[in-house]
Design an enzyme around this catalytic site. Structure first.
Site, PDB file in Angstrom:
ATOM      1  N   GLU A  73      -9.395  27.974   1.616  1.00  0.00           N
ATOM      2  CA  GLU A  73      -9.555  28.277   0.184  1.00  0.00           C
ATOM      3  C   GLU A  73      -9.433  29.773  -0.075  1.00  0.00           C
ATOM      4  O   GLU A  73     -10.143  30.583   0.555  1.00  0.00           O
ATOM      5  CB  GLU A  73     -10.909  27.742  -0.328  1.00  0.00           C
ATOM      6  CG  GLU A  73     -11.101  28.056  -1.818  1.00  0.00           C
ATOM      7  CD  GLU A  73     -12.170  27.245  -2.517  1.00  0.00           C
ATOM      8  OE1 GLU A  73     -12.757  26.340  -1.888  1.00  0.00           O
ATOM      9  OE2 GLU A  73     -12.413  27.515  -3.704  1.00  0.00           O
ATOM     10  N   ASP A 103     -18.069  19.007  -4.133  1.00  0.00           N
ATOM     11  CA  ASP A 103     -19.286  19.468  -4.813  1.00  0.00           C
ATOM     12  C   ASP A 103     -18.921  20.373  -5.999  1.00  0.00           C
ATOM     13  O   ASP A 103     -19.804  20.829  -6.727  1.00  0.00           O
ATOM     14  CB  ASP A 103     -20.274  20.132  -3.846  1.00  0.00           C
ATOM     15  CG  ASP A 103     -19.738  21.403  -3.238  1.00  0.00           C
ATOM     16  OD1 ASP A 103     -18.561  21.741  -3.452  1.00  0.00           O
ATOM     17  OD2 ASP A 103     -20.517  22.082  -2.520  1.00  0.00           O
ATOM     18  N   SER A 104     -17.611  20.572  -6.233  1.00  0.00           N
ATOM     19  CA  SER A 104     -17.144  21.181  -7.485  1.00  0.00           C
ATOM     20  C   SER A 104     -17.633  20.331  -8.666  1.00  0.00           C
ATOM     21  O   SER A 104     -17.643  20.796  -9.810  1.00  0.00           O
ATOM     22  CB  SER A 104     -15.615  21.284  -7.496  1.00  0.00           C
ATOM     23  OG  SER A 104     -15.027  20.063  -7.093  1.00  0.00           O
ATOM     24  N   ASP A 155     -18.092  15.466   0.198  1.00  0.00           N
ATOM     25  CA  ASP A 155     -18.335  16.888   0.449  1.00  0.00           C
ATOM     26  C   ASP A 155     -19.824  17.116   0.723  1.00  0.00           C
ATOM     27  O   ASP A 155     -20.665  16.841  -0.146  1.00  0.00           O
ATOM     28  CB  ASP A 155     -17.911  17.652  -0.816  1.00  0.00           C
ATOM     29  CG  ASP A 155     -17.508  19.075  -0.528  1.00  0.00           C
ATOM     30  OD1 ASP A 155     -17.494  19.482   0.650  1.00  0.00           O
ATOM     31  OD2 ASP A 155     -17.176  19.783  -1.512  1.00  0.00           O
ATOM     32  N   LYS A 164     -16.700  16.496   4.478  1.00  0.00           N
ATOM     33  CA  LYS A 164     -16.205  17.862   4.588  1.00  0.00           C
ATOM     34  C   LYS A 164     -17.402  18.797   4.716  1.00  0.00           C
ATOM     35  O   LYS A 164     -18.397  18.624   4.000  1.00  0.00           O
ATOM     36  CB  LYS A 164     -15.364  18.232   3.364  1.00  0.00           C
ATOM     37  CG  LYS A 164     -14.863  19.678   3.394  1.00  0.00           C
ATOM     38  CD  LYS A 164     -13.803  19.933   2.343  1.00  0.00           C
ATOM     39  CE  LYS A 164     -14.321  20.155   0.959  1.00  0.00           C
ATOM     40  NZ  LYS A 164     -15.258  21.297   0.801  1.00  0.00           N
ATOM     41  N   GLU A 175     -18.500  22.896   4.752  1.00  0.00           N
ATOM     42  CA  GLU A 175     -18.085  24.284   4.518  1.00  0.00           C
ATOM     43  C   GLU A 175     -18.611  25.192   5.615  1.00  0.00           C
ATOM     44  O   GLU A 175     -19.777  25.069   6.021  1.00  0.00           O
ATOM     45  CB  GLU A 175     -18.669  24.785   3.182  1.00  0.00           C
ATOM     46  CG  GLU A 175     -17.868  24.400   1.981  1.00  0.00           C
ATOM     47  CD  GLU A 175     -18.355  25.088   0.701  1.00  0.00           C
ATOM     48  OE1 GLU A 175     -19.002  26.155   0.770  1.00  0.00           O
ATOM     49  OE2 GLU A 175     -18.088  24.526  -0.371  1.00  0.00           O
TER      50      GLU A 175
END
Ligand code: KIV
Length: 273
Positions: free
Chosen positions: A191, A53-54, A92, A122, A124
């Site tokens: 991260e 999602d960057s 993501d 993924k 978070e």
């Protein structure tokens, strides 16, 4: 020809990533957001491709990742899928896609698999998202965890800062990493955590850790492709190594085009019918 997005192949790739940790071989992951980049990363032999999602920051021009929607993610994941035949393709889960409950998390994770052909998702977060991770895995979808700095939380005063420097904060990250492993994740992104802490977590977990700004002891490394190639010039995080400066190269090429059109050098007879 490898059958992409098929469960057997997906399980094989996940097992090979897990086996790399056991053999002490490093795992590589890069982000991609479109078809040509997916092809390049796959061709270079990278183990896993993350449609991160960057995307929001390096492609869509947002200040944080929080504006990225499921529809944005699926649109880009579908394009990357077309270019990735060999590597594991991870979608993501964007901000709020695991809310308000487990059903929503499963519904959105399924969309990555069914509508975009991803092999895994993924998620978070740590202890707070365990029930969501468990529900997605119970639905047959492999999950990669993501602890330490979680960019989807930056608007909550968290900032893009190193996590786990103090004892209490470090213990929380250790707990989060153990929690996502316990929930069934096949690997976890660490991260922006101190290298020593990342090394300790890597030694304690049986699943592979994939670091970004987490030092050399992680089982693997991930970077945002726009950072690695020097395509994102707004800021360069300390942990990034630029292996190319494509931004400068692209501007040079565009300026050459402009100059040649204006001077009449392009198109030449060779480029004309
Ligand atoms: O969105 C992303 O690109 C990520 C990586 C930084 C791991 O989550």
């Amino acid at each position: 020809m490898i059958e992409v997005g098929k469960m057997g192949y997906r399980n094989e790739v996940i097992s090979s990533i897990e086996a790399k940790k056991k053999r002490g071989q490093k795992i590589t992951m890069l982000t991609a957001y479109d078809y040509p980049t997916g092809r390049m990363v796959d061709r270079a032999g990278i183990d896993a491709v993350l449609v991160g999602d960057s995307l929001g920051m390096v492609v869509l021009g947002y200040e944080t990742t929080r504006k990225v929607t499921m529809d944005d993610m699926l649109h880009h994941a579908r394009a990357v899928r077309k270019g990735v035949e060999r590597a594991l393709l991870v979608g993501d889960m964007p901000y709020m896609s695991c809310e308000p409950d487990e059903d929503a998390a499963v519904r959105n994770a399924r969309r990555f698999i069914r509508e975009a052909g991803c092999d895994a998702v993924k998620v978070e977060g740590g202890t707070g998202v365990v029930s969501r991770i468990e529900a997605i895995i119970a639905d047959g979808i492999p999950v990669m965890g993501h602890v330490g700095l979680t960019p989807q939380s930056v608007d909550e005063g968290n900032g893009f800062k190193v996590k786990g420097r103090g004892k209490e904060d470090a213990e929380k990250i250790i707990k989060d990493a153990a929690a996502v492993q316990g929930a069934g994740c096949f690997s976890v992104v660490l991260e922006c955590v101190p290298a020593v802490l990342a090394g300790k977590i890597t030694a304690e977990l049986t699943i592979p850790t994939i670091g970004i700004g987490a030092g050399p002891s992680c089982d693997g490394q991930v970077l945002v492709i726009h950072d690695l190639l020097g395509m994102f010039d707004k800021f360069v995080p300390k942990f990034v190594k630029r292996y190319a400066d494509l931004n400068a190269e692209a501007v040079r090429a565009i300026e050459a085009f402009k100059q040649e059109v204006e001077s009449g050098e392009f198109p030449s007879a060779d480029s004309s019918f």
